[in-house]
Every structure is written in C-alpha cells, then in structure tokens.
Scaffold this motif. Structure first.
Motif: not given
Length: 440
Positions: A122-137
């Motif tokens: 860094g420093p970085f010229d972009y945004t990062t975001k912590e995310v989660c998604f779920t495998n419905p199976t």
C-alpha cells in the motif's frame, strides 16, 4: 510476599537464560522424498509456533517440551510431529519426526523469507471489502475480499477467482507467492473488480471437505457468481480459475453461468490422463531414472482404473505386489508405498480421475481466454490446449514459452523451482488477462 517474589524470580532465571539461546526465528529445508519444504520456527521465551510457507501454513501451534542451554525439543501436535535439535556453531542440528518417520532438519537463524517483488504494498488506489457468500447446497460460508476499482460504475466487470486443487487461502498463497493478490491488485489498476475467497474449511471459510469433490468446489464458485450478480450488481461477471479452478470455469461457462472466463492451466483431458502424464514429467524433472519412471507409470494406470471403479482392498500392499508382478516392473520401496496410498479410497481423487472437460470447452459460448505454459509439468500445455476451436470470436488460446504451472518464467518447470523464483506471475500474462477482460 517479597520473599516469595525473590524465590520465584530465582527459579525463572535459568529458564530465561536457556530460552535466550534459542530466542528468535529459525528456518531450514526438510527433504521428504522428492520435495523440499521450508519450515520456520518462531521461538519467543518459552513459546513457539511453526510455519510451513511452501504450503501456505503459518502460526502452527507447538509446545516446547524441553529446553536446555544447548538443546530443544518441540512437539507439533496439530500435524503429529516433533523436532529435536542441538545448538551448534552454525545453528541447530536436529531431526524432524512425523508419523513415525524421521528426517534430518538443520536450522539457521532467520525467518528464511523470500523476496517477492510483485506482492502489492500500500497505499492502494482502490477499495477492498470483506464479504461472505453461502453455498446453498450444504450451507458452507465462503469468506473473501472484494476489490472495487477507483472509478467503479455499474458497467465495471468483475472476476471471481477460483483456486487450484488443495486447500488454499484467498490469495492462492504458495511458497510465499500470492498470485491471486497480485492479479487482483493489477486488474484493479485498470478498472476491473475481483473477488477472491478462502477455500471451504480454510482461512475464514466454513464447510466440510471430507466428501468434497470438484463438483463441490464448482458449487462454491457458482455461489460466488450469484453473490456478485445479486448483491454487488456488477456489469459483467466472469471467472478466473487456476488449475482445477480452470476446469471449474469451463464447467460453469458451458452451463451458461459466466459472462466470460479466464482459465490459467485448467485441465481439459480426464484426470487419469492428466495425472499419468503429470507423474511422468515431475518424476523425470526430479532426477529419477527414465526406466523407473516408466515402470511406475505403467502400474499407476491400473491403480487409477481401480479407483475409478471404486474397487477397494483391505490389503493394498498385496494388490500392488500383484500388479508389479503382472507388469514385470521393478520399483523402489518408496514408490511402492506411494502406489499403496493412491489405491486408498479418496473421494476427491476418485471423482477427479474420471472427470473430463473437453466437451464443456467445445460447447462454451461466452468469451474465453485459455492460458498455458510450455514448461508446465502439472498441466502440460501440449496435452490440454491444442486441437480446440472455441465458439466465441473473442475467445483465445495462448501458450507461453518458458512459463511453468504458476506462470513464472522458469528453467525446467519443476515444482522445486517455484519457491526459488522471485517472479510471482509473468507481466505478459497479467497484461494479456487485463486486455482480454477490457475487450469483452
């Protein structure tokens, strides 16, 4: 109280003095068969952790069972291992033990960190975001990092990064290289978003791998695509898959789940055909005599057939001996033991051996970029990337001279080179991926 404090301090002095002899970081190379793995011990006072950077494992808890002025004994319960060493003028001379097998392991001072000039800082010229998604199976929750470029709009393309076989973190970290992090950073600078995630049961992700197959990991990736469409509302949603992840990209593209794909060394032939050639090339690269390699592969094929048919045996050693006799070959004990291990039931392996993506590659209609390296010994380009005519006019197949399975500029392509090469990904590959996605 004051008297008790003095006594306690007196008792601690010898221990602390001994600890100081080993205080700090110690690293060495562990030779296991044809592999050389770096191990790093971090000793602080009477505590210690271990890293296996070549395998992407850090902070493994250990217990110092004994420590004197010139010797140390460490238990690594998490892997059923231990290390016993004695201080010398050059470092620590010792023995690493795991599963009853002993290996010499000498350590020198330092953390053995490799130079990785492409790892973003860094420093970085972009945004990062912590995310989660779920495998419905099965409810597995995949945790990852979404990278959003500076000038993000509703038309910004996004690519989901899918790692190769074996559990890896979101950076696909191997031998201190972080290829997915390098890719995410590079693409963001050109206005391309990305989502990379920890494999199920690894890092911050949940879910079981006990019965997981390529199909399971494909469902995880599809859940990621759905998340990007439904929650983040990007313009075009694609997949960038490496190795097994490349095969997953083919499968999802053929099913119409992706707007575009990038396959980096994604196998197209059957798992059996791939692994037979892979074993032959890797064993030769590590210096085994050609006759031994040929004899090994001659028996490995029938062993794979038994696994495809899911024929199990309570006496794998007898099965292997019968095959050795039948094919009239002579194999070292180590390779015989390896064949016995391959013969054992393994859900992922049994599924992968029978899997082929050739029809899916031919039936893909979305833009596709298929990349290979001429010195890739794990997914040989000549076996996987020639003879296809892709349907979409924007699609392209490219094989780079002098690149290995990780798309590093290399000499031989052997796995043992990966950690010694400073380059994480060839700049030409980064550029080609960016231009392909830009042109969709």
């Amino acid at each position: 109280m004051k008297k008790f404090y003095v006594i306690l301090l007196a008792l601690l002095i010898p221990v602390l003095t001994q600890a100081q002899n080993f205080e700090g970081n110690w690293n060495g190379k562990l030779t296991v068969g044809l592999q050389k793995l770096t191990l790093v011990f971090h000793v602080q006072g009477n505590t210690c952790t271990m890293d296996s950077p070549d395998q992407g494992a850090k902070g493994i808890p250990t217990t110092i069972e004994n420590m004197t002025a010139d010797s140390i004994s460490i238990k690594i319960a998490a892997i059923g291992g231990s290390y016993v060493g004695k201080k010398t003028a050059d470092g620590i001379e010792g023995t690493f033990t795991q599963s009853g097998m002993k290996f010499p392991l000498n350590l020198v001072a330092g953390d053995g960190a490799k130079n990785r000039p492409q790892t973003p800082k860094g420093p970085f010229d972009y945004t990062t975001k912590e995310v989660c998604f779920t495998n419905p199976t099965d409810g597995a929750v995949l945790a990852g990092t979404l990278v959003i470029p500076k000038d993000y709009t509703a038309k910004t393309p996004v690519v989901l990064m899918v790692s190769g076989s074996g559990l890896q973190n979101r950076d696909e970290e191997i031998m201190e290289h972080k290829p997915f992090l390098v890719l995410a950073d590079y693409l963001a600078k050109f206005g391309i978003a990305s989502l990379r995630y920890d494999d199920r049961s690894f890092g911050k992700s949940t879910g079981s791998v006990a019965q997981a197959t390529t199909e399971t990991f494909k469902q995880d990736a599809e859940a990621g695509l759905n998340y990007l469409r439904q929650n983040e509302h990007f313009g075009k949603v694609g997949i960038l898959g490496h190795s097994e992840g490349g095969t997953i990209a083919y499968l999802l593209a053929a099913a119409g789940k992706a707007d575009f794909i990038v396959s980096m060394a994604g196998p197209t032939v059957s798992g059996k055909e791939l692994l037979l050639e892979q074993n032959k090339l890797l064993l030769k690269a590590e210096g085994l005599p050609e006759q031994v390699v040929n004899d090994y592969v001659k028996v490995l094929g029938p062993v794979f057939d038994l696994r495809i048919q899911k024929i199990n045996s309570e006496k794998p050693d007898e099965v292997i001996q019968e095959l050795i006799k039948q094919y009239q070959v002579n194999l070292p004990t180590g390779l015989q033991k390896n064949l016995e291990a391959v013969l054992a039931p393994n859900v992922w392996n049994d599924y992968f051996l029978a899997l082929t993506a050739q029809n899916e590659v031919r039936n893909m209609t979305c833009p596709a970029l298929l990349l290979g390296g001429s010195k890739d010994l794990q997914v040989p380009a000549i076996l996987n990337f020639y003879g296809f005519k892709l349907k979409n006019r924007k699609s392209k197949i490219k094989v780079y001279p002098a690149l290995n399975h990780l798309f590093q500029t290399c000499q031989t392509g052997a796995v043992s080179e990966y950690g010694e090469i400073e380059e994480t990904i060839s700049p030409e590959v980064l550029y080609d991926i960016m231009k392909f996605i830009e042109g969709i």
